[in-house]
Enzyme design. Structure first.
Site, PDB file in Angstrom:
ATOM      1  N   HIS A 144       5.314   9.608   1.144  1.00 55.82           N
ATOM      2  CA  HIS A 144       6.096   8.585   0.457  1.00 55.82           C
ATOM      3  C   HIS A 144       7.399   8.296   1.172  1.00 55.82           C
ATOM      4  O   HIS A 144       7.880   7.171   1.179  1.00 55.82           O
ATOM      5  CB  HIS A 144       6.301   8.978  -1.001  1.00 55.82           C
ATOM      6  CG  HIS A 144       5.091   8.664  -1.808  1.00 55.82           C
ATOM      7  ND1 HIS A 144       4.129   9.600  -2.088  1.00 55.82           N
ATOM      8  CD2 HIS A 144       4.660   7.495  -2.310  1.00 55.82           C
ATOM      9  CE1 HIS A 144       3.163   9.008  -2.755  1.00 55.82           C
ATOM     10  NE2 HIS A 144       3.454   7.745  -2.911  1.00 55.82           N
ATOM     11  N   ARG A 189       3.370  -1.277  -5.275  1.00 54.61           N
ATOM     12  CA  ARG A 189       3.089   0.135  -5.578  1.00 54.61           C
ATOM     13  C   ARG A 189       4.068   0.600  -6.648  1.00 54.61           C
ATOM     14  O   ARG A 189       5.261   0.369  -6.525  1.00 54.61           O
ATOM     15  CB  ARG A 189       3.288   0.992  -4.339  1.00 54.61           C
ATOM     16  CG  ARG A 189       2.458   0.596  -3.145  1.00 54.61           C
ATOM     17  CD  ARG A 189       2.707   1.609  -2.024  1.00 54.61           C
ATOM     18  NE  ARG A 189       1.843   1.394  -0.892  1.00 54.61           N
ATOM     19  CZ  ARG A 189       2.208   0.758   0.215  1.00 54.61           C
ATOM     20  NH1 ARG A 189       3.432   0.284   0.327  1.00 54.61           N
ATOM     21  NH2 ARG A 189       1.351   0.604   1.202  1.00 54.61           N
ATOM     22  N   ARG A 241      -0.215  -2.578  -8.830  1.00 53.13           N
ATOM     23  CA  ARG A 241      -1.211  -1.506  -8.819  1.00 53.13           C
ATOM     24  C   ARG A 241      -0.762  -0.394  -9.764  1.00 53.13           C
ATOM     25  O   ARG A 241       0.384   0.029  -9.724  1.00 53.13           O
ATOM     26  CB  ARG A 241      -1.371  -0.944  -7.401  1.00 53.13           C
ATOM     27  CG  ARG A 241      -2.472   0.111  -7.309  1.00 53.13           C
ATOM     28  CD  ARG A 241      -2.675   0.571  -5.899  1.00 53.13           C
ATOM     29  NE  ARG A 241      -1.529   1.339  -5.415  1.00 53.13           N
ATOM     30  CZ  ARG A 241      -1.411   1.760  -4.150  1.00 53.13           C
ATOM     31  NH1 ARG A 241      -2.346   1.479  -3.269  1.00 53.13           N
ATOM     32  NH2 ARG A 241      -0.361   2.446  -3.776  1.00 53.13           N
ATOM     33  N   GLU A 296     -11.609   1.543  -1.735  1.00 56.87           N
ATOM     34  CA  GLU A 296     -11.058   2.516  -0.783  1.00 56.87           C
ATOM     35  C   GLU A 296     -11.857   3.804  -0.734  1.00 56.87           C
ATOM     36  O   GLU A 296     -11.428   4.791  -0.145  1.00 56.87           O
ATOM     37  CB  GLU A 296      -9.580   2.794  -1.089  1.00 56.87           C
ATOM     38  CG  GLU A 296      -9.288   3.169  -2.523  1.00 56.87           C
ATOM     39  CD  GLU A 296      -7.792   3.266  -2.819  1.00 56.87           C
ATOM     40  OE1 GLU A 296      -6.997   3.346  -1.879  1.00 56.87           O
ATOM     41  OE2 GLU A 296      -7.438   3.264  -4.016  1.00 56.87           O
ATOM     42  N   ASN A 331      -6.211   2.554   4.442  1.00 56.65           N
ATOM     43  CA  ASN A 331      -5.765   3.932   4.726  1.00 56.65           C
ATOM     44  C   ASN A 331      -6.710   4.964   4.117  1.00 56.65           C
ATOM     45  O   ASN A 331      -7.190   5.869   4.800  1.00 56.65           O
ATOM     46  CB  ASN A 331      -4.358   4.180   4.190  1.00 56.65           C
ATOM     47  CG  ASN A 331      -3.325   3.281   4.848  1.00 56.65           C
ATOM     48  OD1 ASN A 331      -3.667   2.448   5.682  1.00 56.65           O
ATOM     49  ND2 ASN A 331      -2.077   3.441   4.479  1.00 56.65           N
ATOM     50  N   ASP A 332      -6.957   4.821   2.821  1.00 51.35           N
ATOM     51  CA  ASP A 332      -7.854   5.778   2.169  1.00 51.35           C
ATOM     52  C   ASP A 332      -9.302   5.572   2.594  1.00 51.35           C
ATOM     53  O   ASP A 332     -10.042   6.530   2.767  1.00 51.35           O
ATOM     54  CB  ASP A 332      -7.735   5.681   0.642  1.00 51.35           C
ATOM     55  CG  ASP A 332      -6.628   6.595   0.117  1.00 51.35           C
ATOM     56  OD1 ASP A 332      -6.191   7.482   0.882  1.00 51.35           O
ATOM     57  OD2 ASP A 332      -6.212   6.418  -1.040  1.00 51.35           O
ATOM     58  N   ARG A 351      -5.485  12.700   7.634  1.00 48.61           N
ATOM     59  CA  ARG A 351      -4.658  12.327   8.781  1.00 48.61           C
ATOM     60  C   ARG A 351      -3.346  13.095   8.837  1.00 48.61           C
ATOM     61  O   ARG A 351      -2.611  13.016   9.812  1.00 48.61           O
ATOM     62  CB  ARG A 351      -4.387  10.835   8.796  1.00 48.61           C
ATOM     63  CG  ARG A 351      -3.642  10.370   7.584  1.00 48.61           C
ATOM     64  CD  ARG A 351      -3.481   8.883   7.679  1.00 48.61           C
ATOM     65  NE  ARG A 351      -3.004   8.393   6.407  1.00 48.61           N
ATOM     66  CZ  ARG A 351      -2.380   7.259   6.260  1.00 48.61           C
ATOM     67  NH1 ARG A 351      -2.168   6.494   7.294  1.00 48.61           N
ATOM     68  NH2 ARG A 351      -1.973   6.864   5.087  1.00 48.61           N
ATOM     69  N   CYS A 409      -5.136  -4.513   2.157  1.00 48.72           N
ATOM     70  CA  CYS A 409      -3.794  -3.965   2.278  1.00 48.72           C
ATOM     71  C   CYS A 409      -3.958  -2.679   3.086  1.00 48.72           C
ATOM     72  O   CYS A 409      -5.050  -2.345   3.491  1.00 48.72           O
ATOM     73  CB  CYS A 409      -3.164  -3.713   0.916  1.00 48.72           C
ATOM     74  SG  CYS A 409      -4.123  -2.654  -0.166  1.00 48.72           S
TER      75      CYS A 409
END
Lengths: 579, 105
Positions: free
Chosen positions: A190, A297, A333, A432, A455-456, A466, A503
């Site tokens: 984060h 987010r 989200r 995702e 990403n996910d 990662r 995204c």
């Protein structure tokens, strides 16, 4: 010169003065005091010594009562060290003769003693800890009420720290903090996301390096390459100055794109929306000409406060975003956090694998009161603008249905109480997980839009964490398996006539723009800083060319080949646009 | 009247000249007007500074020279040597501890 390699988490190159935060977050810059202020500063030092002395005495007395004289003698020794005439003379001289700021004098002098002890190869080496203790206590008293928070920085600096929490990062003053580098941290943390949101160049995961800096010296931070250079030589500084200058010129040129649409040369309009974390970021997106907020987010509402956010906390943030974006769409989200990250949450049991554990929508569906609070606020915001809701990490159709049921229930509640909301608020899901891609033909009938979180999706498709250095190199957006996941997702969405967005970092990098357009993507949500570049690429390519690129990439069977090909395509494009 | 006197001493402490005895030494040294220095094979330190005494890192068996310069040098030297000879009262406390332990079942 010392070049350190870390993990690049927020782009940008900057050259500036180092400001070191030790593990307790004290700033100890190499600062000087004016000659006229020397006496006042010496008095301040004397007061701090006296207060520290009282603290040690209190500790001594407490320990004496509890454990006896043998142990209390340790504190007596601390007192003796603190009042050591040699030490006091050195401190005074550092302030009076060298005009050091008392904080800096304390840190420098005590650390020198600690070093001497550390280098002894017998048990006296332990005394180094005592010295550090005294140093901490003196600094605490010196800084006292004036203990400067990160937010109170008043001159341009590059922050070097062991670690920065997301809320510390969020409070950084963008006017003065040119960048930051930390010993800990990984990509996707984060802290990293916030740094990108605030557009502060950042490098994390550098490993221990703070012992080599004392603050005040020049540092180069390269957030593109993940490099930090301590004590740079003239030549290196000159080279990086040039880079900073070039970046400024490019940014100025891209600025001209603000009011131009992201439209391809063959007339296809691409929606470029922004990813945000904080309401204040809306302005950064708007100033670059975004088409809305494609991903808001909401985790920060949960992370920055010690208690669970109330409906009003949520609503205040959401309505601010909706109001500032005017009539453009905002996709909110719902909570996308693991139970392990929630301060208010008791982790049920030690989760062996939080990535595959209780998180995101799974957690929301378990914590219904908390989930309903967020849904109520989102629905109330839907009455004042174009708000859409997005559920993260959906992996089964039952979860999607449950989430929709809770939403319908909350709507009924609001209606009963006469509270305004948009009953037709569009509902979307994140794609995702491989399960979501495989089952997308079923999901797609029950949602108004989908947003592919690369990403996910990459992490779960390739089974790679990662954040784990041992396998991080396997995490690759160019992997053919990832490309096929994207192709299938976009194909299914297109056939069903459901809007699809991407995204995640992939959509924010110009390297993938042509590929994504070629795969049929018409909406992307990217960090504010990436909007101009992405727009520029969209405006310089045709969908027809992009299709050709996507087809060729899909025919390749290794990530390496795909990467080389895409890089090549990007270079060609950039050289054309420069010419 | 400036006089210089010195004596050899040997560190008899099991844990060497650690923080507590160093503190006692510096404290005693500060009672006197004379300059009191401890000399080891490699360095010369101010006996009135606990930090400097600690940097000697003198372990058990280390031979040191106590060198005292000043008007009250003889008395000061005697006082310092007494500390070394009495092992900085370390043994007294060990005795107390041992005694304590025997009474505890």
């Amino acid at each position: 010169m010392l070049k350190l390699q870390g993990i690049a988490v927020s782009p940008g190159v900057t050259i500036g003065e180092a400001l070191v935060l030790d593990s307790e977050g004290f700033r100890i810059p190499r600062r000087f005091v004016a000659r006229s202020a020397v006496d006042t500063e010496l008095e301040r030092l004397a007061t701090a010594v006296a207060e520290t002395s009282r603290e040690i005495e209190r500790n001594r007395d407490a320990i004496q009562a509890e454990l006896g004289g043998q142990y209390a003698a340790i504190f007596a020794a601390h007192l003796a060290m603190l009042h050591d005439a040699k030490l006091q003379a050195e401190l005074t001289s550092a302030v009076r003769d060298k005009n050091f700021w008392p904080e800096y004098a304390v840190s420098r002098t005590l650390r020198r003693y600690a070093k001497v002890f550390q280098n002894l190869d017998n048990h006296i080496a332990q005394r180094a800890h005592d010295i550090y203790d005294i140093e901490k206590s003196l600094l605490r008293n010196l800084l006292g009420q004036r203990r400067e928070t990160l937010a109170a920085i008043s001159q341009p600096v590059i922050i070097l720290a062991h670690n920065l929490t997301p809320s510390e990062t969020a409070n950084l003053d963008r006017r003065f903090v040119q960048g930051f580098a930390t010993e800990l941290g990984g990509p996707g943390s984060h802290t990293a996301i916030v740094a990108e949101g605030l557009e502060i160049p950042a490098v994390v995961g550098l490993g221990p390096f703070l012992a080599d800096v004392s603050g005040g010296e020049p540092v180069i931070l390269d957030g593109n390459q993940g490099v930090v250079i301590l004590q740079p030589d003239e030549e290196t500084i000159a080279r990086y100055r040039l880079e900073v200058e070039t970046a400024r010129t490019v940014a100025a040129r891209l600025d001209g794109l603000r009011d131009l649409p992201a439209e391809t040369t063959d007339g296809v309009r691409i929606q470029v929306t922004g990813n945000i974390e904080f309401p204040s970021e809306v302005e950064q997106c708007l100033s670059r000409g975004c088409d809305g907020i494609g991903l808001y987010r909401t985790e920060f509402l949960y992370l920055t406060s010690p208690r669970e956010p109330t409906e009003e906390d949520h609503f205040a943030a959401y309505s601010e975003v909706v109001r500032s974006i005017k009539n453009k769409p905002v996709v909110i989200r719902t909570l996308d956090l693991g139970a392990d990250k929630m301060r208010t949450e008791k982790t049920p049991e030690e989760e062996r694998n939080p990535c595959l554990g209780l998180r995101s929508i799974r957690l929301s569906l378990r914590q219904l009161p908390m989930f309903r609070t967020q849904l109520r606020a989102i629905l109330r915001a839907s009455a004042i603008g174009d708000v859409r809701i997005l559920f993260p990490l959906v992996s089964t159709i039952v979860e999607l249905r449950q989430a929709r049921m809770v939403l319908a229930d909350v709507m009924e509640d609001l209606a009963e109480h006469g509270i305004a909301f948009n009953p037709k608020m569009p509902v979307g899901m994140m794609v995702e997980t491989p399960a979501a891609v495989i089952m997308l033909d079923a999901f797609i009938r029950e949602v108004d839009f989908v947003s592919i979180g690369t990403n996910d999706l990459i992490q779960y498709t390739l089974a790679v964490d990662r954040g784990n250095k041992e396998v991080a190199d396997l995490y690759n957006a160019c992997d053919p398996a990832v490309l096929r996941q994207l192709r299938r997702s976009l194909d299914v969405a297109r056939e069903a006539g459901v809007p699809a967005n991407v995204c995640g970092q992939m959509s924010g990098s110009v390297m993938y723009t042509q590929l994504l357009l070629g795969l049929g993507l018409r909406q992307m949500s990217v960090p504010a800083s990436a909007i101009p570049e992405i727009k520029q690429v969209c405006r310089s390519v045709s969908v027809a060319e992009c299709r050709g690129i996507a087809e060729r990439a899909l025919a390749m069977d290794s990530a390496r080949e795909v990467k080389a090909f895409l890089r090549d395509q990007m270079r060609r494009l950039l050289s054309e646009s420069v010419a | 009247m400036q006089q210089v006197v010195s004596r050899d001493v040997v560190v008899g402490l099991k844990q060497g000249l650690h923080a507590r005895p160093a503190d006692m030494l510096a404290r005693e040294a500060r009672k006197w007007q004379s300059r009191i220095e401890l000399v080891s094979m490699s360095q010369r330190v101010d006996g009135k500074s606990i930090l400097e005494v600690l940097t000697l890192a003198a372990e058990e068996g280390t031979r040191l020279v106590v060198e005292v310069t000043g008007p009250d040098a003889t008395e000061a030297l005697a006082a310092i040597v007494r500390l070394f000879d009495g092992n900085f009262h370390e043994n007294d406390e060990t005795a107390v501890n041992t005694a304590g332990r025997t009474t505890t079942p």
